[in-house]
Design a protein around this motif. Structure first.
Motif, PDB file in Angstrom:
ATOM      1  N   HIS A  30       0.833  -1.198   0.000  1.00  0.00           N
ATOM      2  CA  HIS A  30       0.000   0.000   0.000  1.00  0.00           C
ATOM      3  C   HIS A  30       0.872   1.253   0.000  1.00  0.00           C
ATOM      4  N   ALA A  31       0.421   2.254  -0.756  1.00  0.00           N
ATOM      5  CA  ALA A  31       1.188   3.479  -0.927  1.00  0.00           C
ATOM      6  C   ALA A  31       0.228   4.619  -1.206  1.00  0.00           C
ATOM      7  N   THR A  32       0.782   5.823  -1.346  1.00  0.00           N
ATOM      8  CA  THR A  32      -0.011   6.998  -1.721  1.00  0.00           C
ATOM      9  C   THR A  32       0.711   7.739  -2.825  1.00  0.00           C
ATOM     10  N   LEU A  33      -0.020   8.593  -3.542  1.00  0.00           N
ATOM     11  CA  LEU A  33       0.622   9.434  -4.540  1.00  0.00           C
ATOM     12  C   LEU A  33       1.424  10.526  -3.838  1.00  0.00           C
ATOM     13  N   PRO A  34       2.533  10.975  -4.438  1.00  0.00           N
ATOM     14  CA  PRO A  34       3.384  11.972  -3.784  1.00  0.00           C
ATOM     15  C   PRO A  34       2.660  13.261  -3.430  1.00  0.00           C
ATOM     16  N   ASP A  35       1.699  13.673  -4.243  1.00  0.00           N
ATOM     17  CA  ASP A  35       1.000  14.927  -3.976  1.00  0.00           C
ATOM     18  C   ASP A  35      -0.221  14.741  -3.084  1.00  0.00           C
ATOM     19  N   GLY A  36      -0.457  13.489  -2.643  1.00  0.00           N
ATOM     20  CA  GLY A  36      -1.603  13.213  -1.775  1.00  0.00           C
ATOM     21  C   GLY A  36      -2.931  13.195  -2.489  1.00  0.00           C
ATOM     22  N   ASP A  37      -2.918  13.346  -3.803  1.00  0.00           N
ATOM     23  CA  ASP A  37      -4.157  13.354  -4.574  1.00  0.00           C
ATOM     24  C   ASP A  37      -4.736  11.938  -4.634  1.00  0.00           C
ATOM     25  N   ALA A  38      -6.037  11.855  -4.894  1.00  0.00           N
ATOM     26  CA  ALA A  38      -6.705  10.556  -4.998  1.00  0.00           C
ATOM     27  C   ALA A  38      -7.727  10.613  -6.137  1.00  0.00           C
ATOM     28  N   ALA A  69      -3.722   5.781  -5.941  1.00  0.00           N
ATOM     29  CA  ALA A  69      -4.534   6.869  -6.493  1.00  0.00           C
ATOM     30  C   ALA A  69      -5.940   6.894  -5.920  1.00  0.00           C
ATOM     31  N   GLY A  70      -6.214   6.046  -4.926  1.00  0.00           N
ATOM     32  CA  GLY A  70      -7.486   6.105  -4.220  1.00  0.00           C
ATOM     33  C   GLY A  70      -8.462   4.999  -4.513  1.00  0.00           C
ATOM     34  N   ALA A  71      -8.153   4.113  -5.456  1.00  0.00           N
ATOM     35  CA  ALA A  71      -9.092   3.047  -5.803  1.00  0.00           C
ATOM     36  C   ALA A  71      -9.103   1.956  -4.738  1.00  0.00           C
ATOM     37  N   ASP A  72     -10.255   1.329  -4.585  1.00  0.00           N
ATOM     38  CA  ASP A  72     -10.373   0.118  -3.774  1.00  0.00           C
ATOM     39  C   ASP A  72     -10.060  -1.054  -4.705  1.00  0.00           C
ATOM     40  N   VAL A  73      -8.847  -1.588  -4.622  1.00  0.00           N
ATOM     41  CA  VAL A  73      -8.355  -2.556  -5.594  1.00  0.00           C
ATOM     42  C   VAL A  73      -8.438  -3.969  -5.050  1.00  0.00           C
ATOM     43  N   THR A  74      -9.038  -4.840  -5.824  1.00  0.00           N
ATOM     44  CA  THR A  74      -9.011  -6.273  -5.552  1.00  0.00           C
ATOM     45  C   THR A  74      -7.904  -6.883  -6.395  1.00  0.00           C
ATOM     46  N   ASP A  75      -6.979  -7.550  -5.724  1.00  0.00           N
ATOM     47  CA  ASP A  75      -5.809  -8.111  -6.392  1.00  0.00           C
ATOM     48  C   ASP A  75      -6.098  -9.544  -6.829  1.00  0.00           C
ATOM     49  N   MET A  76      -6.264  -9.737  -8.134  1.00  0.00           N
ATOM     50  CA  MET A  76      -6.447 -11.072  -8.690  1.00  0.00           C
ATOM     51  C   MET A  76      -5.320 -11.398  -9.658  1.00  0.00           C
TER      52      MET A  76
END
Length: 322
Positions: A30-38, A69-76
């Motif tokens: 898990h990570a975030t964008l550098p500018d905190g945008d989503a 980038a803010g998405a709720d991601v399901t890893d398949m």
């Protein structure tokens, strides 16, 4: 033969997909964008991939970045076999995958025409996939995981070869090859390649049968590096072993091999609802080159690192996440 393979792939899909699309490779960092945008806040996305190293890596990079980038991601990622991940995209059970233009052209659509220009092939695939499945093939990345031939650095220098045309100009005794059975038998594989380069198989002045050793694909790399029993071996152009074994990939002067440009594919309905996906995946595509993929693949296959860790480290080093 190509259409038969495509039909058999469908049968495999029907047999396997009923069991559900499952991941065999864990989750992502898990990570975030550098500018905190989503820009994808509120989006629910399922990222899938095939189970080979490069497919899993691309899936992990994508899952990590879209989640940042803010998405709720399901890893398949890491779906067993090629068919389940493809069918999941077609059925709408998955939203994003990395695919290859050559795979779609030959395997999914049964085409036999060889299109050497990567852009033209992508455009043809893009149009078919959009029309038939509403799958959007975004502009391809800067890597091409196609077939090629390679030699050890020492052998390439000793023989003075940089390309397959150079190989064709060598004495017959030096035209020795290692290939796997599948590539040897393909209608777009070894024998037609030799004919294209004017050194037909099993002829005294071309490539005598005794000059060709058929072996497991993995052994081809080490045999080529050792220059025994062959000077030239079939490789995949983004394989990490090319870097690790110091192999030199030969130019395909006559554009025999079909391009297999790596391309992010998104379901049309999803992209329409979340257009920011295109720019995010474009940021990945412009950074992914043959050399980058060889390095990342090698970190997994040779150094034994986890794909999710390699994906996160690369994104962070590129300044895309933190």
């Amino acid at each position: 033969m190509i259409r038969l393979r495509a039909f058999l792939a469908v049968l495999v899909v029907l047999a396997v997909v009923g069991c559900g699309l499952v991941s065999s490779s864990g989750s992502f960092r898990h990570a975030t964008l550098p500018d905190g945008d989503a820009p994808l806040d509120g989006a629910a996305l399922t990222v899938t991939s095939k189970s080979f190293t490069e497919g899993v890596l691309l899936g992990k990079i994508t899952a990590t970045y879209l989640a940042a980038a803010g998405a709720d991601v399901t890893d398949m990622t890491g779906a067993p076999g090629a068919a389940p991940s493809r069918q999941a995209m077609v059925n709408g059970d998955a939203d994003v995958i990395w695919e290859y233009t050559g795979t779609a052209w030959v395997t999914y659509h049964g085409m036999t025409e060889t299109i050497a220009d990567p852009t033209e092939l992508w455009e043809r695939v893009r149009d078919i996939e959009r029309q038939e499945y509403d799958l959007i093939w975004l502009p391809p990345a800067n890597f091409d995981n196609t077939y090629a031939f390679a030699a050890s650095a020492r052998t390439a220098e000793r023989l003075g070869v940089r390309s397959l045309d150079d190989v064709a100009a060598l004495p017959v005794a030096d035209r020795t090859f290692c290939v796997d059975d599948e590539f040897f038998s393909r209608p777009d594989g070894f024998v037609p390649m030799l004919e294209t380069y004017g050194i037909p198989y099993n002829t005294p002045d071309g490539v005598p049968a005794g000059n060709v050793t058929r072996m497991d694909a993995g052994v081809v790399y080490t045999s080529t590096a050792a220059s025994s029993p062959c000077n030239f071996g079939m490789v995949y152009t983004t394989d990490g072993r090319i870097r690790n074994l110091d192999l030199r990939v030969l130019d395909d002067d006559r554009d025999f091999f079909l391009p297999y440009s790596g391309t992010a594919v998104v379901r049309g309905e999803v992209l329409a609802a979340h257009p920011a996906i295109a720019d995010l995946l474009g940021a990945l595509s412009e950074r992914l080159t043959d050399d980058v993929m060889r390095e990342l693949n090698g970190r997994v296959d040779i150094d034994g690192e986890e794909p999710s860790d390699v994906a996160y480290d690369w994104l962070r080093n590129e300044g895309l996440v933190e």
